[in-house]
Design a protein around this motif. Structure first.
Motif, PDB file in Angstrom:
ATOM      1  N   LEU A   1       0.992   3.940  -2.768  1.00 10.85           N
ATOM      2  CA  LEU A   1       0.442   5.624  -2.471  1.00 10.85           C
ATOM      3  C   LEU A   1       1.663   6.336  -3.209  1.00 10.85           C
ATOM      4  CD1 LEU A   1      -0.403   4.866   1.273  1.00 10.85           C
ATOM      5  CD2 LEU A   1      -2.276   6.057  -1.390  1.00 10.85           C
ATOM      6  N   THR A   2       3.151   6.020  -2.900  1.00  4.06           N
ATOM      7  CA  THR A   2       3.898   6.983  -3.186  1.00  4.06           C
ATOM      8  C   THR A   2       4.203   7.295  -4.740  1.00  4.06           C
ATOM      9  OG1 THR A   2       5.358   4.863  -3.082  1.00  4.06           O
ATOM     10  CG2 THR A   2       5.869   6.287  -1.272  1.00  4.06           C
TER      11      THR A   2
ATOM     12  N   LEU B   1       0.863  10.123   3.673  1.00  2.00           N
ATOM     13  CA  LEU B   1       1.264   9.817   2.007  1.00  2.00           C
ATOM     14  C   LEU B   1      -0.526   9.946   1.583  1.00  2.00           C
ATOM     15  CD1 LEU B   1       3.244   6.955   1.460  1.00  2.00           C
ATOM     16  CD2 LEU B   1       3.183   8.800   0.504  1.00  2.00           C
TER      17      LEU B   1
ATOM     18  N   TYR C   1       0.944  -1.297  -0.442  1.00  2.00           N
ATOM     19  CA  TYR C   1       0.262  -0.477   0.231  1.00  2.00           C
ATOM     20  C   TYR C   1       0.577   1.312  -0.295  1.00  2.00           C
ATOM     21  CZ  TYR C   1      -3.863   2.882   1.446  1.00  2.00           C
ATOM     22  OH  TYR C   1      -4.925   4.060   1.389  1.00  2.00           O
ATOM     23  N   ILE C   2       2.135   1.284   0.840  1.00  4.48           N
ATOM     24  CA  ILE C   2       3.226   2.312   0.499  1.00  4.48           C
ATOM     25  C   ILE C   2       3.328   2.334  -0.462  1.00  4.48           C
ATOM     26  CG2 ILE C   2       5.215   3.142   1.624  1.00  4.48           C
ATOM     27  CD1 ILE C   2       4.535   2.091   4.182  1.00  4.48           C
TER      28      ILE C   2
ATOM     29  N   LEU D   1      11.402   0.832   2.838  1.00  7.67           N
ATOM     30  CA  LEU D   1      10.652   1.841   2.508  1.00  7.67           C
ATOM     31  C   LEU D   1       9.972   2.855   2.955  1.00  7.67           C
ATOM     32  CD1 LEU D   1       7.013  -0.525   1.455  1.00  7.67           C
ATOM     33  CD2 LEU D   1       8.891   0.171  -0.229  1.00  7.67           C
TER      34      LEU D   1
ATOM     35  N   VAL E   1      -2.383  12.757  -0.561  1.00  4.96           N
ATOM     36  CA  VAL E   1      -3.280  12.149  -2.464  1.00  4.96           C
ATOM     37  C   VAL E   1      -4.080  13.716  -1.543  1.00  4.96           C
ATOM     38  CG1 VAL E   1      -4.471  10.424  -3.027  1.00  4.96           C
ATOM     39  CG2 VAL E   1      -2.093   9.701  -2.741  1.00  4.96           C
TER      40      VAL E   1
ATOM     41  N   GLN F   1       1.032   7.171  -6.575  1.00  2.00           N
ATOM     42  CA  GLN F   1      -0.193   8.053  -6.440  1.00  2.00           C
ATOM     43  C   GLN F   1       0.395   9.360  -5.937  1.00  2.00           C
ATOM     44  OE1 GLN F   1      -2.985   6.844  -4.303  1.00  2.00           O
ATOM     45  NE2 GLN F   1      -4.601   7.516  -5.565  1.00  2.00           N
TER      46      GLN F   1
ATOM     47  N   TYR G   1       3.858   7.382   8.523  1.00  2.00           N
ATOM     48  CA  TYR G   1       3.790   7.980   6.456  1.00  2.00           C
ATOM     49  C   TYR G   1       2.736   7.542   6.169  1.00  2.00           C
ATOM     50  CZ  TYR G   1       6.809   7.192   2.655  1.00  2.00           C
ATOM     51  OH  TYR G   1       7.424   7.467   1.461  1.00  2.00           O
ATOM     52  N   VAL G   2       1.669   6.542   5.952  1.00  2.00           N
ATOM     53  CA  VAL G   2       0.629   6.210   5.548  1.00  2.00           C
ATOM     54  C   VAL G   2      -0.183   7.211   6.123  1.00  2.00           C
ATOM     55  CG1 VAL G   2      -1.227   4.480   5.428  1.00  2.00           C
ATOM     56  CG2 VAL G   2       1.085   4.106   5.730  1.00  2.00           C
TER      57      VAL G   2
END
Lengths: 173, 350
Positions: free
Chosen positions: A157-158, B246, A153-154, B222, B250, A160, B242-243
């Motif tokens: 997302l990056t 992000l 997912y990360i 990551l 968005v 995106q 971080y999530v």
């Protein structure tokens, strides 16, 4: 003269797939733009649509290979798009409530199993729940799969964020 | 790496002298740890996103019916003869297993240092890391492994051979991976280490913990800036932050895109320039459109911008927030060809 071949994108990479889909949807959204496009409500509505389009394009780019993409697609499909009747939205909400309740039970059971043995379960108990809320579809997953889904997912997302940033920069120099 | 494979094949043939070969193959690696490292490289090629882990502490449950069973693993009680097979099977046929199984196996295998060590869980015995101890017990183990090997050569079924293992509980447990036959087992071997509890629950828990820590390491790479944080809780917090950041990014970008009205053309032009502006290079693929983008990326973007700026010239009321923007979109279909031609021209000049 040297023929300079710039590095080419892999047309089937995640990034290009997402970029194609997202641009297509974006152009559709902008084509539907009504006359008064500067009012805040309009912009907000468009923002919601664009955000949904971004999520949807990303989920479609990943297909159903990942739990989070499946959950996101499901969420986007059943989510009332603002024009549906209140009845359906309440039905959907109740269904979702039941689902989340069921998932919470699962979560509780999984967290209890993780907390019974080893200190790791206790350590991960609270944060894992937060992570589950963040990652779509993460409610009913054990910790290991949750971390797996989080990693993918990360990554998506990056991608995106990068694509959208490039688009935004392109249109507002 | 391939050098591991022929060695393992050798061991298959000569089970009696496997250990001498082992020492010969890895002359510098006398310890369990080093042996682990030797195979890590071979499997790191194969493992999917899983990083090879120095899984010295992996202990595989011997009984598949533990809670690990929920992960879709099959556990093999008898250890050593299968670890090599496991490694071989993974290196030779990675896509064979189902996706989840593979990922799970990889996760666990890599947690075990690429699953090279065969762990055998004995009731009363603990692991010892020194090679000398291993050598002492090698003969006993070989016999035990031979027995187990024969019984185990049943293919990649998910049988849980805990009872079989219990029968051979007399031998001391070892951690070397011994090769019997090339198989494709779907199980994970666990071994209790010295000074650790040997009951099935703690072993299963240990395996889970190692898999989780290995996942955490991958996530650490990551998430930027996570290298300094060592604790798992801190790591998870970082990941969560971080999530969240992000996702917020968005949202912010989509808001920005909604506010920035689309100027004129959208699809193809944007696609071209965007694709060219991407910094990372993936495999070289040559769709026909891209072949004309010989010039540097800035030139392309400049031309794109120039075109977008010049386009309003053709249409009088070119203000972005104007209703005429709407009208401008309609001729975009015609512009596409023009833009393409412009781009091709640009390409030709270079």
């Amino acid at each position: 003269m040297n023929k300079y071949n710039p590095p080419r994108m892999n047309p089937s990479s995640l990034r290009s797939r997402f970029a194609t889909r997202f641009l297509r949807t974006l152009s559709k959204i902008n084509a539907q733009k009504p006359t008064s496009s500067s009012s805040p409500t309009e912009i907000f509505r468009r923002y919601r649509r664009i955000k949904a389009a971004a999520d949807k394009s990303m989920a479609y780019s990943v297909r159903s290979r990942r739990t989070w993409s499946r959950a996101m697609l499901w969420k986007l499909r059943t989510r009332p798009c603002g024009r549906r009747s209140v009845k359906t939205s309440t039905i959907i909400k109740s269904r979702e409530a039941r689902k989340t309740r069921h998932e919470k039970q699962n979560k509780n059971t999984t967290t209890t199993t993780t907390t019974t043995t080893g200190e790791d379960g206790v350590v991960f108990g609270v944060e894992a729940d937060e992570l589950r809320e963040l990652v779509p579809g993460g409610e009913a997953m054990d910790l290991y799969n949750l971390l797996d889904e989080t990693a993918h997912y990360i990554k998506c997302l990056t991608t995106q964020v990068q694509v959208m940033k490039k688009i935004a920069d392109f249109y507002s120099p | 790496m391939n050098r591991a494979l022929p060695e393992t094949l050798q061991w298959q043939q000569q089970q009696q002298s496997y250990f001498s070969e082992l020492s010969g193959v890895f002359p510098s690696q006398t310890s369990y740890l080093c042996f682990d490292g030797g195979f890590m490289s071979s499997d790191s090629v194969v493992t999917r996103e899983v990083k090879p882990d120095n899984g010295l502490e992996t202990a595989w449950p011997e009984q598949g019916k533990l809670e690990m069973g929920s992960f879709g693993f099959e556990f093999e009680p008898c250890g050593p003869s299968y670890n090599m097979n496991y490694a071989i099977s993974r290196t030779s046929s990675c896509p064979l297993a189902a996706a989840e199984l593979v990922s799970g196996k990889m996760g666990s295998g890599s947690a075990v240092g690429s699953g090279n060590e065969s762990f055998k869980k004995r009731k009363a015995d603990k692991l010892q890391n020194s090679k000398a101890v291993v050598e002492d017990d090698s003969m006993k183990k070989i016999k035990a492994y031979e027995e187990e090997g024969e019984s185990k050569i049943t293919g990649p079924s998910n049988s849980n051979k805990s009872k079989h293992k219990k029968e051979n509980s007399t031998d001391t447990s070892k951690e070397n991976s011994k090769v019997s036959e090339v198989q494709k087992p779907d199980y994970i071997h666990v071994r209790a280490r010295r000074g650790q509890a040997t009951d099935s629950h703690s072993l299963a828990e240990r395996v889970r913990r190692e898999k989780i820590s290995e996942r955490m390491k991958y996530l650490q790479d990551l998430v930027p800036g996570c290298n300094k944080i060592t604790g798992k809780a801190g790591m998870l917090d970082e990941i969560i932050n971080y999530v969240q950041s992000l996702q917020r990014q968005v949202e912010f970008l989509s808001m920005k895109l909604a506010a920035v009205n689309p100027r004129l053309d959208f699809n193809i032009d944007n696609l071209f320039t965007k694709v060219e502006e991407f910094p990372t290079v993936q495999e070289v693929a040559n769709p026909i459109h891209y072949q004309h983008f010989n010039p540097a990326q800035e030139v392309v973007s400049e031309t794109a911008l120039r075109r977008t700026i010049s386009a309003p010239v053709t249409i009088p009321d070119a203000s972005f927030l104007d209703s005429s923007c709407f009208a401008q979109i309609q001729p975009s279909a015609a512009w596409d060809d023009v833009e393409l031609q412009n781009l091709y021209n640009v390409g030709r000049f270079h």
